[in-house]
Design a protein around this motif. Structure first.
Motif, PDB file in Angstrom:
ATOM      1  N   PRO A 133      -3.196   7.731  19.517  1.00 18.25           N
ATOM      2  CA  PRO A 133      -4.231   7.000  20.261  1.00 18.25           C
ATOM      3  C   PRO A 133      -5.426   7.904  20.586  1.00 18.25           C
ATOM      4  CG  PRO A 133      -2.413   7.574  21.712  1.00 18.25           C
ATOM      5  CD  PRO A 133      -1.989   7.974  20.332  1.00 18.25           C
ATOM      6  N   PHE A 134      -6.615   7.353  20.560  1.00 12.43           N
ATOM      7  CA  PHE A 134      -7.795   8.067  21.045  1.00 12.43           C
ATOM      8  C   PHE A 134      -8.705   7.077  21.751  1.00 12.43           C
ATOM      9  CE2 PHE A 134      -8.365   7.430  16.411  1.00 12.43           C
ATOM     10  CZ  PHE A 134      -9.447   6.572  16.386  1.00 12.43           C
ATOM     11  N   LEU A 135      -9.562   7.595  22.612  1.00 16.22           N
ATOM     12  CA  LEU A 135     -10.326   6.749  23.522  1.00 16.22           C
ATOM     13  C   LEU A 135     -11.811   6.735  23.219  1.00 16.22           C
ATOM     14  CD1 LEU A 135      -8.576   7.801  26.873  1.00 16.22           C
ATOM     15  CD2 LEU A 135      -8.074   5.822  25.412  1.00 16.22           C
ATOM     16  N   ASP A 136     -12.220   7.325  22.110  1.00 14.78           N
ATOM     17  CA  ASP A 136     -13.643   7.378  21.799  1.00 14.78           C
ATOM     18  C   ASP A 136     -13.864   6.968  20.350  1.00 14.78           C
ATOM     19  OD1 ASP A 136     -12.538   9.547  20.530  1.00 14.78           O
ATOM     20  OD2 ASP A 136     -13.563  11.055  21.726  1.00 14.78           O
ATOM     21  N   SER A 137     -15.110   6.684  20.010  1.00 16.33           N
ATOM     22  CA  SER A 137     -15.467   6.367  18.636  1.00 16.33           C
ATOM     23  C   SER A 137     -15.516   7.642  17.811  1.00 16.33           C
ATOM     24  CB  SER A 137     -16.828   5.662  18.594  1.00 16.33           C
ATOM     25  OG  SER A 137     -16.769   4.448  19.311  1.00 16.33           O
ATOM     26  N   ARG A 138     -15.268   7.503  16.523  1.00 20.50           N
ATOM     27  CA  ARG A 138     -15.238   8.663  15.635  1.00 20.50           C
ATOM     28  C   ARG A 138     -16.122   8.423  14.421  1.00 20.50           C
ATOM     29  NH1 ARG A 138     -10.377  11.645  16.813  1.00 20.50           N
ATOM     30  NH2 ARG A 138     -10.054  11.313  19.046  1.00 20.50           N
ATOM     31  N   ILE A 139     -16.577   9.515  13.837  1.00 23.30           N
ATOM     32  CA  ILE A 139     -17.200   9.497  12.518  1.00 23.30           C
ATOM     33  C   ILE A 139     -16.372  10.412  11.633  1.00 23.30           C
ATOM     34  CG2 ILE A 139     -19.199  10.243  11.176  1.00 23.30           C
ATOM     35  CD1 ILE A 139     -20.960   9.369  13.448  1.00 23.30           C
ATOM     36  N   LEU A 140     -15.962   9.925  10.487  1.00 21.42           N
ATOM     37  CA  LEU A 140     -15.146  10.717   9.575  1.00 21.42           C
ATOM     38  C   LEU A 140     -15.495  10.363   8.141  1.00 21.42           C
ATOM     39  CD1 LEU A 140     -11.534   9.266   9.361  1.00 21.42           C
ATOM     40  CD2 LEU A 140     -13.375   8.079  10.523  1.00 21.42           C
ATOM     41  N   SER A 141     -15.049  11.193   7.234  1.00 16.10           N
ATOM     42  CA  SER A 141     -15.370  10.938   5.830  1.00 16.10           C
ATOM     43  C   SER A 141     -14.551   9.758   5.312  1.00 16.10           C
ATOM     44  CB  SER A 141     -15.109  12.187   4.979  1.00 16.10           C
ATOM     45  OG  SER A 141     -13.750  12.301   4.636  1.00 16.10           O
ATOM     46  N   LEU A 142     -15.170   8.970   4.460  1.00 13.95           N
ATOM     47  CA  LEU A 142     -14.461   7.862   3.835  1.00 13.95           C
ATOM     48  C   LEU A 142     -13.290   8.391   3.015  1.00 13.95           C
ATOM     49  CD1 LEU A 142     -14.135   4.891   3.053  1.00 13.95           C
ATOM     50  CD2 LEU A 142     -15.877   5.244   1.288  1.00 13.95           C
ATOM     51  N   ARG A 143     -13.462   9.533   2.398  1.00  6.62           N
ATOM     52  CA  ARG A 143     -12.388  10.122   1.587  1.00  6.62           C
ATOM     53  C   ARG A 143     -11.161  10.410   2.447  1.00  6.62           C
ATOM     54  NH1 ARG A 143     -11.157  15.405  -0.654  1.00  6.62           N
ATOM     55  NH2 ARG A 143     -10.520  15.228  -2.838  1.00  6.62           N
ATOM     56  N   GLU A 144     -11.368  10.960   3.634  1.00  8.19           N
ATOM     57  CA  GLU A 144     -10.237  11.205   4.533  1.00  8.19           C
ATOM     58  C   GLU A 144      -9.592   9.898   4.965  1.00  8.19           C
ATOM     59  OE1 GLU A 144      -9.505  12.724   9.063  1.00  8.19           O
ATOM     60  OE2 GLU A 144     -10.567  14.113   7.737  1.00  8.19           O
ATOM     61  N   LEU A 145     -10.419   8.903   5.279  1.00  7.63           N
ATOM     62  CA  LEU A 145      -9.873   7.618   5.711  1.00  7.63           C
ATOM     63  C   LEU A 145      -9.015   6.990   4.607  1.00  7.63           C
ATOM     64  CD1 LEU A 145      -9.728   5.415   7.874  1.00  7.63           C
ATOM     65  CD2 LEU A 145     -11.795   4.423   6.878  1.00  7.63           C
ATOM     66  N   LEU A 146      -9.444   7.102   3.364  1.00  9.77           N
ATOM     67  CA  LEU A 146      -8.631   6.578   2.261  1.00  9.77           C
ATOM     68  C   LEU A 146      -7.300   7.320   2.172  1.00  9.77           C
ATOM     69  CD1 LEU A 146     -11.361   6.109  -0.507  1.00  9.77           C
ATOM     70  CD2 LEU A 146     -10.284   4.343   0.905  1.00  9.77           C
ATOM     71  N   GLY A 147      -7.317   8.618   2.460  1.00 10.97           N
ATOM     72  CA  GLY A 147      -6.071   9.373   2.493  1.00 10.97           C
ATOM     73  C   GLY A 147      -5.142   8.886   3.591  1.00 10.97           C
ATOM     74  N   VAL A 148      -5.712   8.536   4.747  1.00 10.96           N
ATOM     75  CA  VAL A 148      -4.921   8.000   5.856  1.00 10.96           C
ATOM     76  C   VAL A 148      -4.273   6.674   5.457  1.00 10.96           C
ATOM     77  CG1 VAL A 148      -5.122   6.986   8.172  1.00 10.96           C
ATOM     78  CG2 VAL A 148      -6.195   9.193   7.667  1.00 10.96           C
ATOM     79  N   ILE A 149      -5.065   5.814   4.805  1.00 11.66           N
ATOM     80  CA  ILE A 149      -4.546   4.508   4.381  1.00 11.66           C
ATOM     81  C   ILE A 149      -3.433   4.685   3.350  1.00 11.66           C
ATOM     82  CG2 ILE A 149      -5.148   2.352   3.222  1.00 11.66           C
ATOM     83  CD1 ILE A 149      -8.009   2.723   4.370  1.00 11.66           C
ATOM     84  N   GLY A 150      -3.671   5.549   2.364  1.00  8.92           N
ATOM     85  CA  GLY A 150      -2.657   5.783   1.338  1.00  8.92           C
ATOM     86  C   GLY A 150      -1.384   6.381   1.918  1.00  8.92           C
ATOM     87  N   ALA A 151      -1.538   7.320   2.854  1.00 11.11           N
ATOM     88  CA  ALA A 151      -0.365   7.943   3.473  1.00 11.11           C
ATOM     89  C   ALA A 151       0.456   6.922   4.245  1.00 11.11           C
ATOM     90  CB  ALA A 151      -0.806   9.075   4.393  1.00 11.11           C
ATOM     91  N   HIS A 152      -0.226   5.975   4.893  1.00 11.88           N
ATOM     92  CA  HIS A 152       0.507   4.953   5.653  1.00 11.88           C
ATOM     93  C   HIS A 152       1.311   4.054   4.718  1.00 11.88           C
ATOM     94  CE1 HIS A 152       1.498   2.695   9.189  1.00 11.88           C
ATOM     95  NE2 HIS A 152       0.999   1.580   8.694  1.00 11.88           N
ATOM     96  N   GLN A 153       0.753   3.763   3.555  1.00 11.74           N
ATOM     97  CA  GLN A 153       1.489   2.960   2.583  1.00 11.74           C
ATOM     98  C   GLN A 153       2.726   3.700   2.076  1.00 11.74           C
ATOM     99  OE1 GLN A 153      -1.685   2.267  -0.199  1.00 11.74           O
ATOM    100  NE2 GLN A 153      -2.498   0.503   0.914  1.00 11.74           N
ATOM    101  N   TRP A 154       2.593   5.020   1.829  1.00 11.82           N
ATOM    102  CA  TRP A 154       3.750   5.822   1.453  1.00 11.82           C
ATOM    103  C   TRP A 154       4.797   5.821   2.553  1.00 11.82           C
ATOM    104  CZ3 TRP A 154       5.505   7.704  -2.926  1.00 11.82           C
ATOM    105  CH2 TRP A 154       4.626   7.953  -3.987  1.00 11.82           C
ATOM    106  N   ARG A 155       4.331   5.914   3.800  1.00  4.78           N
ATOM    107  CA  ARG A 155       5.271   5.951   4.924  1.00  4.78           C
ATOM    108  C   ARG A 155       6.047   4.643   5.028  1.00  4.78           C
ATOM    109  NH1 ARG A 155       3.801   7.891  11.087  1.00  4.78           N
ATOM    110  NH2 ARG A 155       5.773   7.300  12.087  1.00  4.78           N
ATOM    111  N   LEU A 156       5.357   3.526   4.839  1.00  4.93           N
ATOM    112  CA  LEU A 156       6.037   2.235   4.931  1.00  4.93           C
ATOM    113  C   LEU A 156       7.009   2.035   3.768  1.00  4.93           C
ATOM    114  CD1 LEU A 156       3.060  -0.069   6.012  1.00  4.93           C
ATOM    115  CD2 LEU A 156       4.890   0.842   7.458  1.00  4.93           C
ATOM    116  N   LYS A 157       6.578   2.409   2.574  1.00  2.00           N
ATOM    117  CA  LYS A 157       7.405   2.186   1.383  1.00  2.00           C
ATOM    118  C   LYS A 157       8.514   3.215   1.258  1.00  2.00           C
ATOM    119  CE  LYS A 157       7.034   1.898  -3.666  1.00  2.00           C
ATOM    120  NZ  LYS A 157       6.109   2.016  -4.829  1.00  2.00           N
ATOM    121  N   GLY A 158       8.207   4.470   1.528  1.00  2.00           N
ATOM    122  CA  GLY A 158       9.172   5.541   1.350  1.00  2.00           C
ATOM    123  C   GLY A 158       9.271   6.009  -0.087  1.00  2.00           C
TER     124      GLY A 158
END
Length: 380
Positions: A133-158
């Motif tokens: 959790p975080f309480l403020d707005s963030r700016i981050l690279s789209l490339r990192e965000l795609l890595g976060v999304i992909g990692a979450h899919q790996w975590r769900l699937k295993g």
């Protein structure tokens, strides 16, 4: 589009980079009117692009920038005159440059973990899993965000692990056990005599906890796991619960060896295989600067083994094939630590990068000849 520089002081969002990249010195507002050639040139010059268009257009621009970067990379690819080490270092420099340039396309993320762009996907669960959790707005690279999304899919699937007959679920920032051959080595190596009376084991640098789970399935326990990455410890604990092994696998903190000096019948370590500096959090699972973890494991092993116990070093010879370390260096380090080699099991890689020729991969020749070994070590 009129390109206007945005001073960082005018932004209300916090800069976020998991890899520790500094905030860009210059930002311009960018949308779908920005041509890919211009975007790529600005990114190469160090100007970040804060995206204000819709999300699919941001993905298209990132792909277009990648194509331009890849064309440049092909022109500076290793030559036949390069030694394996030179080819490796050239490859690493180009990968670092690619990451730096593509990391210049930025997106805004609200405090509730929503992307502030039209037609953006719901990434709240993925960001919560990666960042908490975080309480403020963030700016981050789209490339990192795609890595976060992909990692979450790996975590769900295993990831299916045949040696366990079950799936391991990697967390964000934790190296996934997609190369199962090293897991198979730990599953079939003969256990040392000491485990019959004292089945205590240590798994150093546990990552997802996959090797600890294999040891627990083989009857060892408790298995004390360590990792310098707190995310890895949480991941190992999560996988132990999923596998019904929570009573046999225990977190022992972020030091290399568990604190307290307890001796074990078996100490397993699968350190990063290449003595080189990582450029991201995930790369800590592959690169070990100066071989520090390997050396630390060897130097501390003799004092941590029970009589009749063994240390299992799981290590690829890829560093040797690339000219980054020699076999003599490894054997000298083993002997200097007061250890002897009791036995060794070898296996060949099964992953596609080793078996399928790829002219674009300058390291393919070394990967195709790679051998992964489990070194059974005991006090000399």
């Amino acid at each position: 589009m009129a390109q206007s520089t945005i001073p960082l002081s005018a932004l209300s969002a916090q800069w976020h980079s998991e890899n520790g990249a500094p905030p860009p010195r210059r930002l311009i507002a960018a949308d779908s009117t920005l041509r890919a050639d211009v975007a790529y040139r600005l990114a190469c010059e160090g100007t970040a692009l804060l995206w204000h268009g819709d999300y699919p257009d941001a993905l298209r621009l990132l792909s277009a920038m990648r194509r331009r970067a890849e064309r440049r990379r092909s022109r500076s690819a290793p030559t036949t005159h390069d030694s394996p080490a030179e080819a490796f270092h050239r490859h690493r420099r180009e990968r670092a440059r690619l990451a730096r340039v593509l990391g210049m396309l930025l997106v805004p993320l609200d405090a509730d973990r929503r992307i502030r762009l039209d037609r953006a996907p719901d990434v709240r669960a993925a960001c919560l899993a990666a960042y908490g959790p975080f309480l403020d707005s963030r700016i981050l690279s789209l490339r990192e965000l795609l890595g976060v999304i992909g990692a979450h899919q790996w975590r769900l699937k295993g990831v299916e692990v045949p040696a366990l007959g079950a799936r391991i679920h990697p967390h964000y920032g934790v190296f996934s056990p997609v190369r199962g051959e090293y897991v198979d080595l730990v599953a079939r190596a003969p256990l040392p005599p000491a485990v019959h009376d004292h089945p205590l084991a240590h798994d150093l640098g546990t990552g997802t906890g996959v090797l600890a789970a294999v040891l627990a399935k083989r009857g060892l326990g408790p298995v004390l796991v360590t990792d310098t990455n707190p995310r890895a410890l949480a991941c190992a604990e999560d996988n132990a619960r999923r596998l019904g092994l929570a009573d046999r696998i225990r977190s022992a903190g972020t030091s290399l060896y568990p604190p307290g000096g307890d001796r074990a019948a078996l100490v397993v370590c699968n350190p990063p295989w290449l003595p080189h500096r990582p450029s991201s959090a995930l790369e800590h699972g592959v690169y070990d600067p100066g071989g520090r973890m390997l050396t630390g494991f060897l130097d501390g092993l003799a004092a941590r083994l029970l009589p009749g116990g063994e240390g299992w070093l799981v290590l690829s010879d890829l560093a040797e094939l690339l000219g980054l370390r020699t076999r003599a260096d490894l054997l000298t380090a083993i002997a200097a630590a007061g250890l002897r080699v009791r036995g060794r099991l070898d296996t060949r890689p099964r992953h596609p990068r080793a078996s399928r020729p790829n002219p674009a991969d300058p390291l393919h020749g070394a990967r195709a000849r790679e051998t992964t070994s489990l070194w059974r070590l005991a006090p000399a």
